[in-house]
Design a protein around this motif. Sequence first.
Motif, PDB file in Angstrom:
ATOM      1  N   THR A 161       0.832  -1.202   0.000  1.00  0.00           N
ATOM      2  CA  THR A 161       0.000   0.000   0.000  1.00  0.00           C
ATOM      3  C   THR A 161       0.868   1.253   0.000  1.00  0.00           C
ATOM      4  O   THR A 161       1.028   1.891  -1.009  1.00  0.00           O
ATOM      5  N   GLU A 217      -9.595   4.192   1.911  1.00  0.00           N
ATOM      6  CA  GLU A 217      -9.269   3.462   3.135  1.00  0.00           C
ATOM      7  C   GLU A 217      -9.063   4.417   4.298  1.00  0.00           C
ATOM      8  O   GLU A 217      -9.512   4.155   5.404  1.00  0.00           O
ATOM      9  N   ASP A 218      -8.399   5.546   4.038  1.00  0.00           N
ATOM     10  CA  ASP A 218      -8.203   6.531   5.090  1.00  0.00           C
ATOM     11  C   ASP A 218      -9.530   7.103   5.552  1.00  0.00           C
ATOM     12  O   ASP A 218      -9.752   7.292   6.745  1.00  0.00           O
ATOM     13  N   LEU A 266      -6.206   4.309  -1.433  1.00  0.00           N
ATOM     14  CA  LEU A 266      -5.674   4.752  -0.146  1.00  0.00           C
ATOM     15  C   LEU A 266      -6.557   5.822   0.467  1.00  0.00           C
ATOM     16  O   LEU A 266      -6.825   5.809   1.665  1.00  0.00           O
ATOM     17  N   ARG A 323       1.890   4.864   8.021  1.00  0.00           N
ATOM     18  CA  ARG A 323       0.561   5.461   8.185  1.00  0.00           C
ATOM     19  C   ARG A 323      -0.394   4.508   8.902  1.00  0.00           C
ATOM     20  O   ARG A 323      -1.298   4.931   9.605  1.00  0.00           O
ATOM     21  N   TYR A 324      -0.183   3.205   8.735  1.00  0.00           N
ATOM     22  CA  TYR A 324      -1.094   2.215   9.289  1.00  0.00           C
ATOM     23  C   TYR A 324      -0.614   1.617  10.615  1.00  0.00           C
ATOM     24  O   TYR A 324      -1.248   0.715  11.146  1.00  0.00           O
ATOM     25  N   ARG A 345       4.185   4.695  16.341  1.00  0.00           N
ATOM     26  CA  ARG A 345       4.675   5.696  15.383  1.00  0.00           C
ATOM     27  C   ARG A 345       5.858   6.462  15.982  1.00  0.00           C
ATOM     28  O   ARG A 345       5.693   7.314  16.832  1.00  0.00           O
ATOM     29  N   ARG A 403     -11.252   4.773   7.830  1.00  0.00           N
ATOM     30  CA  ARG A 403     -10.618   4.650   9.154  1.00  0.00           C
ATOM     31  C   ARG A 403     -11.031   5.783  10.084  1.00  0.00           C
ATOM     32  O   ARG A 403     -10.910   5.668  11.291  1.00  0.00           O
ATOM     33  N   SER A 420       4.717   0.195   6.840  1.00  0.00           N
ATOM     34  CA  SER A 420       3.525   0.954   6.441  1.00  0.00           C
ATOM     35  C   SER A 420       3.212   1.918   7.579  1.00  0.00           C
ATOM     36  O   SER A 420       2.304   1.697   8.389  1.00  0.00           O
ATOM     37  N   ASP A 425      -0.201   1.506  14.593  1.00  0.00           N
ATOM     38  CA  ASP A 425      -0.937   2.065  15.729  1.00  0.00           C
ATOM     39  C   ASP A 425      -0.192   3.303  16.193  1.00  0.00           C
ATOM     40  O   ASP A 425       1.050   3.351  16.125  1.00  0.00           O
TER      41      ASP A 425
END
Length: 173
Positions: free
Chosen positions: A30, A168-169, A165, A53-54, A60, A172, A51, A56
């Motif tokens: 992705t 999907e964002d 993407l 951005r994905y 990060r 979320r 990934s 938790d």
Amino acid sequence: MPAPREPSRPERAKILITVKTYPLLSSTHTETVCTAGLRENGRWVRIYPISYRYLDKAQRFQKYQWIEAKIVRDIRDPRPESHKLAGKIKLLSHLDSKNEWEKRKKLVLGKVYHRLGTLIEEARDTSIGTSLAVFKPKRIIGFTLERENPKKNHTRKRRALMRRLSREDADRL
């Protein structure tokens, strides 16, 4: 010593993140960032793919933050520093930039190359294979910044991936 080409067992590593690339679209993963850092002993490690951005929020990381994670040697990549995540990321302390980066310099400037030829020789030598390093040139002769045309590099496939993407964002949120 060359990196082992056979699968290795996951190892727990403490890494100071020093490099985090701009996210790239990937049809397989992705969106990914290539991340690199230094172990406590000063050896470089590359972690790809992440990934980011994905992840938790609790995983990060920032640049110049210590993390602890299980990593495994990426046998598809011949570069000795290349690894993949094999578990969750645990965030540890962040190194500040006080006193002209004193804490950061201790680790990052442990091994500095001053001759590009030496670095290139190590990269070509399969028994060493250096692909991550700190290089400090004697002088900089010039610098050119070229702006990229974002539309030029967005193929139909990439645009479709970007739309996916975005959806999907939105899902979320």
